[in-house]
Scaffold this motif. Structure first.
Motif, short mmCIF file in Angstrom:
data_model
loop_
_atom_site.label_atom_id
_atom_site.label_comp_id
_atom_site.label_asym_id
_atom_site.label_seq_id
_atom_site.Cartn_x
_atom_site.Cartn_y
_atom_site.Cartn_z
N ILE A 346 -0.38 0.36 -6.00
CA ILE A 346 -0.17 1.78 -6.28
C ILE A 346 0.77 2.33 -5.21
O ILE A 346 0.58 2.07 -4.02
CB ILE A 346 -1.49 2.57 -6.24
N PHE A 347 1.80 3.08 -5.62
CA PHE A 347 2.69 3.70 -4.64
C PHE A 347 2.10 5.04 -4.22
O PHE A 347 1.93 5.95 -5.03
CB PHE A 347 4.09 3.92 -5.20
N LYS A 348 1.74 5.14 -2.93
CA LYS A 348 1.12 6.36 -2.40
C LYS A 348 2.18 7.20 -1.69
O LYS A 348 2.78 6.77 -0.70
CB LYS A 348 -0.01 5.99 -1.44
N GLN A 349 2.42 8.38 -2.21
CA GLN A 349 3.44 9.28 -1.66
C GLN A 349 2.94 9.94 -0.38
O GLN A 349 1.81 10.43 -0.32
CB GLN A 349 3.78 10.37 -2.69
N TYR A 350 3.77 9.94 0.68
CA TYR A 350 3.43 10.65 1.91
C TYR A 350 3.64 12.15 1.71
O TYR A 350 4.48 12.59 0.92
CB TYR A 350 4.30 10.18 3.07
N ASP A 351 2.87 12.95 2.47
CA ASP A 351 3.08 14.40 2.44
C ASP A 351 4.47 14.74 2.97
O ASP A 351 5.14 15.65 2.48
CB ASP A 351 2.01 15.11 3.28
N GLU A 352 4.91 13.99 3.99
CA GLU A 352 6.25 14.16 4.55
C GLU A 352 6.82 12.77 4.81
O GLU A 352 6.09 11.85 5.18
CB GLU A 352 6.21 14.96 5.86
N PRO A 353 8.13 12.58 4.63
CA PRO A 353 8.73 11.26 4.91
C PRO A 353 8.50 10.84 6.35
O PRO A 353 8.42 11.67 7.27
CB PRO A 353 10.23 11.49 4.63
N LYS A 354 8.41 9.51 6.58
CA LYS A 354 8.20 8.95 7.91
C LYS A 354 9.39 8.06 8.27
O LYS A 354 9.94 7.38 7.40
CB LYS A 354 6.92 8.11 7.96
N VAL A 355 9.77 8.08 9.54
CA VAL A 355 10.81 7.17 10.03
C VAL A 355 10.10 5.99 10.69
O VAL A 355 9.31 6.17 11.63
CB VAL A 355 11.74 7.87 11.04
N VAL A 356 10.36 4.79 10.20
CA VAL A 356 9.71 3.59 10.71
C VAL A 356 10.75 2.53 11.03
O VAL A 356 11.88 2.58 10.54
CB VAL A 356 8.70 3.02 9.67
N GLU A 357 10.37 1.59 11.88
CA GLU A 357 11.23 0.46 12.19
C GLU A 357 10.88 -0.68 11.25
O GLU A 357 9.71 -1.02 11.08
CB GLU A 357 11.04 0.01 13.64
N THR A 425 9.24 7.37 2.07
CA THR A 425 8.56 8.49 1.42
C THR A 425 7.13 8.15 1.02
O THR A 425 6.37 9.03 0.59
CB THR A 425 9.32 8.93 0.16
N GLY A 426 6.77 6.88 1.15
CA GLY A 426 5.42 6.47 0.78
C GLY A 426 5.25 4.98 1.02
O GLY A 426 6.12 4.32 1.59
N GLU A 427 4.11 4.45 0.58
CA GLU A 427 3.84 3.02 0.77
C GLU A 427 3.07 2.48 -0.43
O GLU A 427 2.40 3.22 -1.15
CB GLU A 427 3.03 2.79 2.04
N HIS A 428 3.20 1.17 -0.64
CA HIS A 428 2.47 0.51 -1.71
C HIS A 428 1.09 0.09 -1.20
O HIS A 428 0.97 -0.55 -0.15
CB HIS A 428 3.23 -0.72 -2.21
N VAL A 429 0.05 0.48 -1.93
CA VAL A 429 -1.33 0.20 -1.55
C VAL A 429 -1.95 -0.75 -2.57
O VAL A 429 -1.82 -0.54 -3.79
CB VAL A 429 -2.16 1.51 -1.49
N MET A 430 -2.59 -1.80 -2.08
CA MET A 430 -3.35 -2.69 -2.95
C MET A 430 -4.78 -2.15 -3.03
O MET A 430 -5.52 -2.22 -2.05
CB MET A 430 -3.36 -4.12 -2.40
N PRO A 431 -5.19 -1.58 -4.16
CA PRO A 431 -6.53 -0.99 -4.24
C PRO A 431 -7.63 -2.03 -4.04
O PRO A 431 -7.46 -3.21 -4.32
CB PRO A 431 -6.58 -0.43 -5.67
N HIS A 432 -8.74 -1.55 -3.51
CA HIS A 432 -9.96 -2.34 -3.48
C HIS A 432 -10.81 -1.97 -4.70
O HIS A 432 -10.58 -0.93 -5.33
CB HIS A 432 -10.75 -2.09 -2.19
N VAL A 433 -11.78 -2.84 -5.02
CA VAL A 433 -12.56 -2.66 -6.25
C VAL A 433 -14.05 -2.68 -5.93
O VAL A 433 -14.54 -3.57 -5.22
CB VAL A 433 -12.25 -3.77 -7.28
N VAL A 434 -14.76 -1.67 -6.45
CA VAL A 434 -16.22 -1.64 -6.41
C VAL A 434 -16.70 -1.89 -7.84
O VAL A 434 -16.22 -1.23 -8.77
CB VAL A 434 -16.75 -0.29 -5.92
N GLU A 435 -17.65 -2.82 -8.00
CA GLU A 435 -18.02 -3.23 -9.35
C GLU A 435 -19.54 -3.28 -9.55
O GLU A 435 -20.21 -4.14 -9.00
CB GLU A 435 -17.45 -4.62 -9.65
N PRO A 436 -20.08 -2.38 -10.37
CA PRO A 436 -21.41 -2.61 -10.93
C PRO A 436 -21.24 -3.38 -12.26
O PRO A 436 -20.53 -2.94 -13.15
CB PRO A 436 -21.95 -1.20 -11.19
N SER A 437 -21.89 -4.55 -12.36
CA SER A 437 -21.78 -5.40 -13.55
C SER A 437 -23.17 -5.60 -14.13
O SER A 437 -24.00 -6.32 -13.56
CB SER A 437 -21.15 -6.74 -13.19
N ILE A 438 -23.43 -4.95 -15.27
CA ILE A 438 -24.77 -4.93 -15.86
C ILE A 438 -24.88 -5.96 -16.96
O ILE A 438 -24.01 -6.04 -17.83
CB ILE A 438 -25.11 -3.52 -16.42
#
Length: 583
Positions: A346-357, A425-438
Motif C-alpha cells: 500500500i502506498f502511504k502518503q506523507y502529510d508533508e514531503p520528506k527529503v531522504v538520502e 511524498t510517501g512510502e510503500h507499506v507491506m500490511p500485516h494480517v490479523v486472522e480469526p479463522s472459524i
C-alpha cells in the motif's frame, strides 16, 4: 452425552449424516439435513453480523480451485503436512500424532517432531486400531493434505482445491486494496468450502475432508494501526498460555482483554478478536464453562503465524479446536509479492514531503556485459538490492555479489554507486494480517453438544436441545389441539401469518400434544403455540417455552410482535410469565 448419542440424534432429527450412505458412505464427507443446514446457515449469519457488519468489513466469494503457483507462494505445497503411519499388515493409514494422543497422556502431539513420535509409538507399544499390528519401528512420514486437480484438459495446468479460504483473499489483495482506496486498515471476510485430504477423518463433522470456514483477514499498518480495545476491554478470557502448558502443574490464566495486553500475554490485535470471539460464542450457545483459549506451542504453530491462539470447546471429554486466531504478520502478502507479477503493498502518503538520502547504482553495462555474459543482468539487479540494504559494501575498491550460488566481484567504479538526496511524498507499506479463522462445522457440533440435555417430565425422560433462539433452525411450532371444530384451520392461518412475518415455523397435527412437544424439544424449537377450544372463543393461544415447559395465554394478534421480541432478546419468557405489578 456421548459422541455416539449426538451422532444418532443428529441423523434421526435431520441435522447431519454421512454422505452417500446408499453406496456405503464416504469417510470425511457429511450432508447437512433440513435442520442442520438451517442451523449452520444461522450460525454463519450471526458470524457475519458480529465479525463483518459490526466491524465494518466487507465480504468476497473466491473460487475453491486455484492454480499451483498460488500454493507455491503460500508455502502449502512444502509445509502443509500431517504425520502419517501406515500399518504394514492391513495397509490402513493413521495420523501418527493422533495415535499418540489417544493412547498416552500427551495432549498436543502435533508439536512433537517425527523422530520423537516414532520413539513414542515404540515406547508405548502402540498398535494399528484396525487390525492390532504393532507399529513400533514403522516409519512415520509427512503427508501433504492438498487435493490436487487439473485445470482444463491434460495435465499442463495443475491446480488444487483450496485448503483454506484465506488464499482466495490474499491473492486478490491488489484489487481489494483499490476498492479500499488504498487506505489501511481494512478487513475482508469470506465464508466457503475448504478441502483437506485428512489421513484419518474422525469424530463425525469435527475432522472431515470438506468443511466450511468463516475467515476474516484484517489488513493493518503495523507501525500505526491499533485496535479499539475499549470495545472489549472488560471481556474476561480463560487463557491457557504456552508456558502454562509446558509446566507439570500448569493452569488456566483468567484475564480481561485489557489485562492480557498490558501484561504482554496476548498480542493486542489477537486479544481484541479473542474478546469479540468470546462475545459471539456465548451468544450462540457455547457453554463458557467448557471453553478456553489455548496458545499454540512453538512446534505446532503454522508456518505463517507469528503467534496463534485456538478457541477450544470441550465435548465428550475432549478439547476440540473451533477457531484459530493468528497474527500472520506480512508473511502471505510478501510471498505473493515475491512470486507474482503484481504489487502487494500500500502506498502511504506523507502529510508533508520528506527529503531522504538514497543509495543508488547505475552499473556500467558495457563492462558487466562482456565480463559476465548472460549473468550481467542478474549481477546488476543484485547490486541494486545491495545498495538498498548495505551501502557500506561500496566503500572498498571492489564489491562482491552472489548470483546462482556463485560470487562475482565488480570494481566499485563500474557500479555507478552514489548517495543522493531525494524528495519523497510517501512510502510503500507491506500490511500485516490479523486472522480469526472459524471452523463452522466444529462450531455447529459444539453448539449441538452443549445444547443437549435430559430431564424428567411427568415420569418420562425428555431429551432436548436448548438452542439459542437466534440460531435454532425452527423458531416456533404451531399445533392444533385436535384437527376438528376449526382448530386446524386457525392453526394453519397462524402458521401462514408467522411465516409471512419472517419466522421459521413448523406445523404439526400428528399424535397427542405431549408427543408433539417432545419432538420439538428434541429438535431444539424454543417455542410452541397450541390452538385449543379456548382459542376459538377468545382469540388467545397457549405459548409454551421449551426449557421450562411453562405456558401462558397470549392474544393471537400479539404473536408476531411478541415472538419477535423473544427472538431479538428484547424480552424473556420469564418476564412475560411474571405476574403484573399491583396497581
Amino acid at each position: 452425552m456421548s459422541r455416539n448419542d449426538l451422532v444418532e440424534l443428529a441423523k434421526r432429527r435431520g441435522y447431519f449424516f454421512q454422505s452417500a450412505g446408499a453406496y456405503g458412505g464416504v469417510s470425511g464427507f457429511y450432508t447437512y439435513g433440513p435442520q442442520g443446514a438451517t442451523l449452520k446457515q444461522n450460525v454463519e449469519n450471526t458470524w457475519r453480523e458480529r465479525f463483518q457488519i459490526r466491524e465494518g468489513h466487507r465480504e468476497i466469494d473466491s473460487p475453491t480451485v486455484m492454480p499451483e503457483p498460488v500454493f507455491e507462494a503460500s508455502g502449502h505445497l512444502d509445509t502443509f503436512d500431517d504425520m502419517l503411519v501406515e500399518c504394514p499388515e492391513c495397509g490402513e493409514s493413521h495420523r501418527a500424532d493422533h495415535l499418540v494422543e489417544d493412547n498416552t497422556d500427551i495432549e498436543e502431539a502435533e508439536s512433537i517432531s517425527i523422530p520423537d513420535i516414532e520413539d513414542l509409538i515404540a515406547e508405548h507399544e502402540l498398535v494399528c486400531p484396525n487390525c492390532g499390528t504393532e507399529l513400533g519401528g514403522v516409519p512415520v512420514e509427512d503427508f501433504n493434505l492438498m487435493f490436487e486437480t487439473n485445470i482444463g484438459p491434460g495435465d499442463s495446468s495443475p491446480g488444487y482445491l483450496r485448503p483454506e479460504t484465506a488464499q482466495g483473499i490474499f491473492v486478490e489483495f491488489p484489487q481489494l486494496a483499490e476498492y479500499a482506496r488504498n487506505q489501511l486498515p481494512f478487513g475482508i471476510t469470506q465464508i466457503g468450502k475448504a478441502y483437506r485430504n485428512e489421513i484419518s477423518p474422525r469424530k463425525s463433522i469435527v475432522r472431515v475432508r470438506e468443511f466450511t470456514q468463516a475467515e476474516l483477514e484484517h489488513f493493518i499498518d503495523p507501525t500505526e494501526d491499533v485496535p479499539d480495545l475499549d470495545r472489549v476491554a472488560d471481556v474476561e478470557l480463560k487463557l491457557y498460555p504456552a508456558d502454562e502448558q509446558e509446566k507439570d502443574d500448569g493452569d488456566y490464566v483468567y484475564k480481561t482483554v485489557e489485562e492480557a495486553v498490558e501484561e504482554d500475554i496476548v498480542h493486542e490485535w489477537v486479544a481484541y478478536y479473542l474478546g469479540v470471539g468470546k462475545q459471539w460464542y456465548e451468544s450462540i450457545g457455547v457453554d463458557m464453562d467448557r471453553f478456553r483459549y489455548r496458545q499454540h506451542l512453538a512446534g505446532e504453530r503454522a508456518h505463517y503465524a507469528a503467534d496463534c491462539w485456538d478457541a477450544e470447546s470441550e465435548v465428550d471429554g475432549d478439547w476440540i479446536e473451533i477457531t484459530g486466531f493468528a497474527y500472520r504478520s506480512d508473511y502471505d502478502l510478501s510471498k505473493h509479492d515475491e512470486y507474482s507479477d503484481d504489487d502487494f503493498t500500500i502506498f502511504k502518503q506523507y502529510d508533508e514531503p520528506k527529503v531522504v538520502e538514497r543509495a543508488t547504482v547505475d552499473p556500467d553495462m558495457s563492462y558487466l556485459g562482456p565480463e559476465f555474459g548472460g549473468e550481467a543482468g542478474d549481477v546488476a539487479a543484485e547490486l541494486e538490492l545491495l545498495a538498498e540494504r548495505d551501502r557500506a559494501a561500496f566503500e572498498d575498491d571492489e564489491v562482491t555479489v552472489e548470483v546462482g550460488g556463485e560470487e562475482y566481484a565488480i570494481p566499485t567504479e563500474k557500479t555507478g554507486f552514489s548517495v543522493e538526496e531525494q524528495k519523497e511524498t510517501g512510502e510503500h507499506v507491506m500490511p500485516h494480517v490479523v486472522e480469526p479463522s472459524i471452523g463452522i462445522d466444529r462450531v455447529v457440533y459444539t453448539v449441538l453438544a452443549h445444547a443437549y440435555g435430559e430431564d424428567e417430565i411427568e415420569g418420562e425422560t425428555r431429551k432436548r436441545l436448548s438452542l439459542e433462539p437466534e440460531v435454532a433452525p425452527t423458531f416456533v411450532g404451531v399445533f392444533p389441539l385436535m384437527e376438528k371444530d376449526g382448530m386446524g384451520e386457525t392453526a394453519r392461518e397462524i402458521t401462514e401469518d408467522l411465516r409471512a412475518a419472517g419466522f421459521d415455523v413448523t406445523y404439526d397435527d400428528s399424535g397427542n400434544i405431549g408427543r408433539r412437544y417432545r419432538r420439538q424439544d428434541e429438535v431444539g424449537t424454543p417455542f410452541c403455540v397450541t390452538v385449543d377450544y379456548e382459542a376459538l372463543e377468545d382469540d388467545t393461544v397457549t405459548l409454551r417455552e421449551r426449557d421450562s415447559t411453562e405456558q401462558i395465554r397470549v392474544p393471537i394478534a400479539d404473536l408476531p410482535d411478541l415472538l419477535g421480541d423473544l427472538r431479538e432478546g428484547e424480552t424473556t419468557f420469564a418476564e412475560l410469565d411474571a405476574p403484573a405489578p399491583e396497581q
